[in-house]
Design a protein around this motif. Structure first.
Motif, PDB file in Angstrom:
ATOM      1  N   THR A  46     -33.248  -4.633  -7.454  1.00 15.39           N
ATOM      2  CA  THR A  46     -32.779  -3.760  -8.531  1.00 15.39           C
ATOM      3  C   THR A  46     -31.395  -4.135  -9.052  1.00 15.39           C
ATOM      4  OG1 THR A  46     -34.210  -1.958  -7.816  1.00 15.39           O
ATOM      5  CG2 THR A  46     -32.319  -1.359  -9.187  1.00 15.39           C
ATOM      6  N   PRO A  47     -30.387  -4.363  -8.198  1.00 16.05           N
ATOM      7  CA  PRO A  47     -29.076  -4.752  -8.739  1.00 16.05           C
ATOM      8  C   PRO A  47     -29.123  -6.086  -9.496  1.00 16.05           C
ATOM      9  CG  PRO A  47     -28.859  -4.082  -6.452  1.00 16.05           C
ATOM     10  CD  PRO A  47     -30.325  -4.164  -6.747  1.00 16.05           C
ATOM     11  N   LEU A  48     -29.915  -7.030  -9.011  1.00 12.13           N
ATOM     12  CA  LEU A  48     -30.046  -8.318  -9.694  1.00 12.13           C
ATOM     13  C   LEU A  48     -30.688  -8.137 -11.066  1.00 12.13           C
ATOM     14  CD1 LEU A  48     -31.343 -10.500  -6.719  1.00 12.13           C
ATOM     15  CD2 LEU A  48     -29.001 -10.348  -7.593  1.00 12.13           C
ATOM     16  N   TYR A  49     -31.709  -7.284 -11.119  1.00 13.85           N
ATOM     17  CA  TYR A  49     -32.401  -7.007 -12.377  1.00 13.85           C
ATOM     18  C   TYR A  49     -31.451  -6.348 -13.382  1.00 13.85           C
ATOM     19  CZ  TYR A  49     -35.709  -5.023 -15.683  1.00 13.85           C
ATOM     20  OH  TYR A  49     -36.377  -4.682 -16.830  1.00 13.85           O
ATOM     21  N   LYS A  50     -30.721  -5.335 -12.923  1.00 18.95           N
ATOM     22  CA  LYS A  50     -29.791  -4.631 -13.817  1.00 18.95           C
ATOM     23  C   LYS A  50     -28.718  -5.574 -14.343  1.00 18.95           C
ATOM     24  CE  LYS A  50     -30.423   0.017 -12.031  1.00 18.95           C
ATOM     25  NZ  LYS A  50     -29.794   1.168 -11.371  1.00 18.95           N
ATOM     26  N   LYS A  51     -28.188  -6.416 -13.471  1.00 19.75           N
ATOM     27  CA  LYS A  51     -27.161  -7.375 -13.890  1.00 19.75           C
ATOM     28  C   LYS A  51     -27.719  -8.367 -14.906  1.00 19.75           C
ATOM     29  CE  LYS A  51     -23.899 -10.755 -12.085  1.00 19.75           C
ATOM     30  NZ  LYS A  51     -23.409 -11.459 -10.904  1.00 19.75           N
ATOM     31  N   ALA A  52     -28.913  -8.862 -14.658  1.00 19.38           N
ATOM     32  CA  ALA A  52     -29.540  -9.827 -15.565  1.00 19.38           C
ATOM     33  C   ALA A  52     -29.838  -9.198 -16.919  1.00 19.38           C
ATOM     34  CB  ALA A  52     -30.816 -10.384 -14.947  1.00 19.38           C
ATOM     35  N   MET A  53     -30.306  -7.962 -16.927  1.00 17.37           N
ATOM     36  CA  MET A  53     -30.608  -7.294 -18.193  1.00 17.37           C
ATOM     37  C   MET A  53     -29.335  -7.003 -18.983  1.00 17.37           C
ATOM     38  SD  MET A  53     -33.860  -7.266 -18.412  1.00 17.37           S
ATOM     39  CE  MET A  53     -33.809  -8.815 -17.515  1.00 17.37           C
ATOM     40  N   ALA A  54     -28.257  -6.641 -18.298  1.00 12.94           N
ATOM     41  CA  ALA A  54     -26.979  -6.420 -18.979  1.00 12.94           C
ATOM     42  C   ALA A  54     -26.484  -7.722 -19.601  1.00 12.94           C
ATOM     43  CB  ALA A  54     -25.944  -5.858 -18.005  1.00 12.94           C
ATOM     44  N   GLU A  55     -26.625  -8.811 -18.887  1.00  7.85           N
ATOM     45  CA  GLU A  55     -26.217 -10.118 -19.403  1.00  7.85           C
ATOM     46  C   GLU A  55     -27.087 -10.524 -20.594  1.00  7.85           C
ATOM     47  OE1 GLU A  55     -24.045 -13.770 -19.593  1.00  7.85           O
ATOM     48  OE2 GLU A  55     -23.610 -11.770 -18.855  1.00  7.85           O
ATOM     49  N   ALA A  56     -28.371 -10.252 -20.525  1.00  6.65           N
ATOM     50  CA  ALA A  56     -29.272 -10.572 -21.637  1.00  6.65           C
ATOM     51  C   ALA A  56     -28.894  -9.768 -22.877  1.00  6.65           C
ATOM     52  CB  ALA A  56     -30.721 -10.293 -21.243  1.00  6.65           C
ATOM     53  N   ARG A  57     -28.532  -8.489 -22.699  1.00  2.00           N
ATOM     54  CA  ARG A  57     -28.101  -7.671 -23.839  1.00  2.00           C
ATOM     55  C   ARG A  57     -26.807  -8.209 -24.430  1.00  2.00           C
ATOM     56  NH1 ARG A  57     -30.114  -3.731 -20.393  1.00  2.00           N
ATOM     57  NH2 ARG A  57     -28.055  -3.205 -19.592  1.00  2.00           N
ATOM     58  N   ARG A  58     -25.878  -8.636 -23.559  1.00  3.77           N
ATOM     59  CA  ARG A  58     -24.613  -9.191 -24.040  1.00  3.77           C
ATOM     60  C   ARG A  58     -24.866 -10.447 -24.868  1.00  3.77           C
ATOM     61  NH1 ARG A  58     -21.515 -13.190 -23.275  1.00  3.77           N
ATOM     62  NH2 ARG A  58     -22.642 -14.020 -21.488  1.00  3.77           N
ATOM     63  N   ILE A  59     -25.717 -11.306 -24.382  1.00  4.06           N
ATOM     64  CA  ILE A  59     -26.049 -12.546 -25.096  1.00  4.06           C
ATOM     65  C   ILE A  59     -26.702 -12.224 -26.436  1.00  4.06           C
ATOM     66  CG2 ILE A  59     -27.555 -14.573 -25.051  1.00  4.06           C
ATOM     67  CD1 ILE A  59     -26.998 -14.659 -21.969  1.00  4.06           C
ATOM     68  N   ALA A  60     -27.614 -11.261 -26.445  1.00  5.50           N
ATOM     69  CA  ALA A  60     -28.289 -10.876 -27.690  1.00  5.50           C
ATOM     70  C   ALA A  60     -27.286 -10.335 -28.709  1.00  5.50           C
ATOM     71  CB  ALA A  60     -29.370  -9.849 -27.405  1.00  5.50           C
TER      72      ALA A  60
END
Length: 71
Positions: A46-60
């Motif tokens: 879960t923490p890895l997923y949340k971090k990855a999704m936050a990074e994906a939103r930042r990139i977008a």
């Protein structure tokens, strides 16, 4: 093949596969019940997923700004 390090390049399916693999390892090699193994895998993924999704939103957001010429 799933990249070794989770990040914004991982799909939801990649995270699901990683969860299933971790749970299976903890169940069969670690001697946990399936429920214990899934709970432990969820705690790790879960923490890895949340971090990855936050990074994906930042990139977008950055890409959208560049496309509009805001950067």
């Amino acid at each position: 093949m799933v990249p070794l390090m989770p990040g914004p390049h991982w799909s939801k399916q990649d995270f699901k596969d990683e969860f299933e693999e971790r749970a299976a390892i903890m169940e069969f090699d670690g001697g946990m019940t399936r429920a214990e193994a899934e709970a432990a895998a969820r705690e790790r993924i879960t923490p890895l997923y949340k971090k990855a999704m936050a990074e994906a939103r930042r990139i977008a957001r950055e890409e959208a700004c560049k496309a509009r010429g805001d950067v």
